[in-house]
Design a protein around this motif. Structure first.
Motif, PDB file in Angstrom:
ATOM      1  N   LEU A 196      11.543  -1.637   0.102  1.00  0.00           N
ATOM      2  CA  LEU A 196      10.126  -1.461   0.425  1.00  0.00           C
ATOM      3  C   LEU A 196       9.330  -2.737   0.151  1.00  0.00           C
ATOM      4  O   LEU A 196       8.484  -3.147   0.953  1.00  0.00           O
ATOM      5  CB  LEU A 196       9.553  -0.298  -0.389  1.00  0.00           C
ATOM      6  N   LEU A 197       9.618  -3.377  -0.972  1.00  0.00           N
ATOM      7  CA  LEU A 197       8.922  -4.612  -1.353  1.00  0.00           C
ATOM      8  C   LEU A 197       9.189  -5.714  -0.343  1.00  0.00           C
ATOM      9  O   LEU A 197       8.269  -6.400   0.120  1.00  0.00           O
ATOM     10  CB  LEU A 197       9.380  -5.039  -2.749  1.00  0.00           C
ATOM     11  N   THR A 198      10.460  -5.889   0.025  1.00  0.00           N
ATOM     12  CA  THR A 198      10.837  -6.927   0.988  1.00  0.00           C
ATOM     13  C   THR A 198      10.194  -6.678   2.348  1.00  0.00           C
ATOM     14  O   THR A 198       9.651  -7.603   2.978  1.00  0.00           O
ATOM     15  CB  THR A 198      12.370  -6.969   1.151  1.00  0.00           C
ATOM     16  N   LYS A 199      10.223  -5.411   2.791  1.00  0.00           N
ATOM     17  CA  LYS A 199       9.657  -5.059   4.094  1.00  0.00           C
ATOM     18  C   LYS A 199       8.154  -5.304   4.137  1.00  0.00           C
ATOM     19  O   LYS A 199       7.628  -5.880   5.087  1.00  0.00           O
ATOM     20  CB  LYS A 199       9.962  -3.593   4.395  1.00  0.00           C
ATOM     21  N   ASN A 200       7.451  -4.876   3.095  1.00  0.00           N
ATOM     22  CA  ASN A 200       5.993  -5.028   3.061  1.00  0.00           C
ATOM     23  C   ASN A 200       5.572  -6.489   2.954  1.00  0.00           C
ATOM     24  O   ASN A 200       4.593  -6.908   3.578  1.00  0.00           O
ATOM     25  CB  ASN A 200       5.398  -4.234   1.897  1.00  0.00           C
ATOM     26  N   ILE A 201       6.299  -7.274   2.160  1.00  0.00           N
ATOM     27  CA  ILE A 201       5.974  -8.693   2.015  1.00  0.00           C
ATOM     28  C   ILE A 201       6.167  -9.421   3.344  1.00  0.00           C
ATOM     29  O   ILE A 201       5.343 -10.250   3.742  1.00  0.00           O
ATOM     30  CB  ILE A 201       6.826  -9.336   0.908  1.00  0.00           C
ATOM     31  N   GLN A 202       7.244  -9.104   4.053  1.00  0.00           N
ATOM     32  CA  GLN A 202       7.497  -9.723   5.354  1.00  0.00           C
ATOM     33  C   GLN A 202       6.413  -9.346   6.358  1.00  0.00           C
ATOM     34  O   GLN A 202       5.929 -10.183   7.129  1.00  0.00           O
ATOM     35  CB  GLN A 202       8.869  -9.304   5.878  1.00  0.00           C
ATOM     36  N   ARG A 203       5.999  -8.077   6.318  1.00  0.00           N
ATOM     37  CA  ARG A 203       4.971  -7.600   7.253  1.00  0.00           C
ATOM     38  C   ARG A 203       3.628  -8.278   6.960  1.00  0.00           C
ATOM     39  O   ARG A 203       2.954  -8.740   7.884  1.00  0.00           O
ATOM     40  CB  ARG A 203       4.833  -6.084   7.131  1.00  0.00           C
ATOM     41  N   ILE A 204       3.239  -8.337   5.689  1.00  0.00           N
ATOM     42  CA  ILE A 204       1.964  -8.956   5.307  1.00  0.00           C
ATOM     43  C   ILE A 204       1.974 -10.448   5.625  1.00  0.00           C
ATOM     44  O   ILE A 204       0.993 -10.995   6.132  1.00  0.00           O
ATOM     45  CB  ILE A 204       1.678  -8.718   3.813  1.00  0.00           C
TER      46      ILE A 204
END
Length: 292
Positions: free
Chosen positions: A155-163
């Motif tokens: 979740l952290l990796t996905k959200n950081i990439q999206r932001i």
């Protein structure tokens, strides 16, 4: 009459210069704020990543001397940010505090194991790298089990990439808007002097000679605009650091250098390029085309 007209023209020219400086300052301030967010987003993301730990549970037969040697070895690993050893007795006290009662009185013995929490450097907090570390530690003779929060990492990796992606898109958009607005302001200023340009050209002045004072004036206006925007950004940085000290903005000299350099270089390049092409356009116009 001529004196009044000259005074009017000078006042109008100063007003034009002032509007250009304000336009440049506002646009660069906006871009600077977005650039600051973009630069600090990496630090914020790394801050959260470095709160993630891999939990190693050690075998009961591992001696204290071996544990000290093992933790010392882990501290020297390139992926390690921090290592914390938690004894089974400490773990029992922490767990009893969490549940609000002493579970050891019911069990009669401590079923927990000695553990080592490895807090990783931000670059290693990815699903692939943490899986590789898990597999590596599972083969270690001292380790009984390895755990970490896999859904949290994903979740952290996905959200950081999206932001990061949307911040980059937004930054590119505002950078384009900045170029267009500054370019328009400078073109309008040069447009008001198109007859002067053509007059100088008709008396034999070369294009480079005519262009030089316009370039120099635009760079001066750009630097003044950059200075005003940096004053505004300094105020923003001060108050953000005051109310959100965890970001350590005033101590992050690298980010501040990037921010100042980015604003100054942007002001210089945009004004230089815009002025060059604007003057080039009017230098290439025929006399009868100046009225359109």
């Amino acid at each position: 009459m001529s004196s009044k007209f000259d005074t009017y023209q000078k006042r109008r020219l100063k007003s034009s210069y002032f509007s250009v400086i304000i336009s440049i300052a506002l646009v660069l301030f906006m871009v600077g704020v977005l650039g600051l967010i973009l630069l600090k987003s990496t630090k914020v993301a790394n801050h959260f990543k470095e709160k993630v730990a891999i939990n190693l549970f050690l075998k009961d037969e591992v001696s204290k001397k071996e544990i000290r040697g093992f933790t010392a070895f882990l501290e020297k690993e390139p992926f390690t940010k921090k290592v914390i050893y938690i004894s089974k007795s400490q773990a029992a006290r922490d767990y009893s505090r969490e549940i609000g009662e002493d579970f050891l009185t019911f069990l009669g013995k401590n079923p927990l194991k000695n553990g080592v929490d490895i807090y990783l450097k931000a670059d290693y907090v990815t699903s692939e790298k943490m899986l590789a570390l898990e597999q590596r530690f599972q083969k270690n003779a001292f380790v009984a089990d390895v755990t970490y929060d896999k859904p949290l990492i994903q979740l952290l990796t996905k959200n950081i990439q999206r932001i990061s992606f949307w911040l980059l898109v937004l930054s590119s958009f505002f950078a384009l808007i900045a170029i267009l607005l500054i370019n328009s302001s400078i073109r309008l200023t040069i447009y008001s002097k198109r007859f002067n340009i053509k007059t100088m050209q008709m008396v034999g002045a070369t294009k480079s000679f005519i262009r030089k004072p316009f370039l120099w004036r635009s760079i001066q206006l750009g630097m003044l605009g950059a200075l005003l925007s940096l004053i505004g950004l300094a105020i923003i940085v001060y108050y953000v650091d005051k109310y959100i000290p965890a970001l350590e903005l005033l101590k992050d000299y690298i980010t501040l250098v990037y921010l100042v350099s980015g604003v100054v270089v942007s002001a210089f390049l945009i004004t230089l390029i815009s002025t060059f092409f604007a003057t080039q356009r009017f230098l290439n116009l025929q006399t009868d085309e100046l009225y359109y």
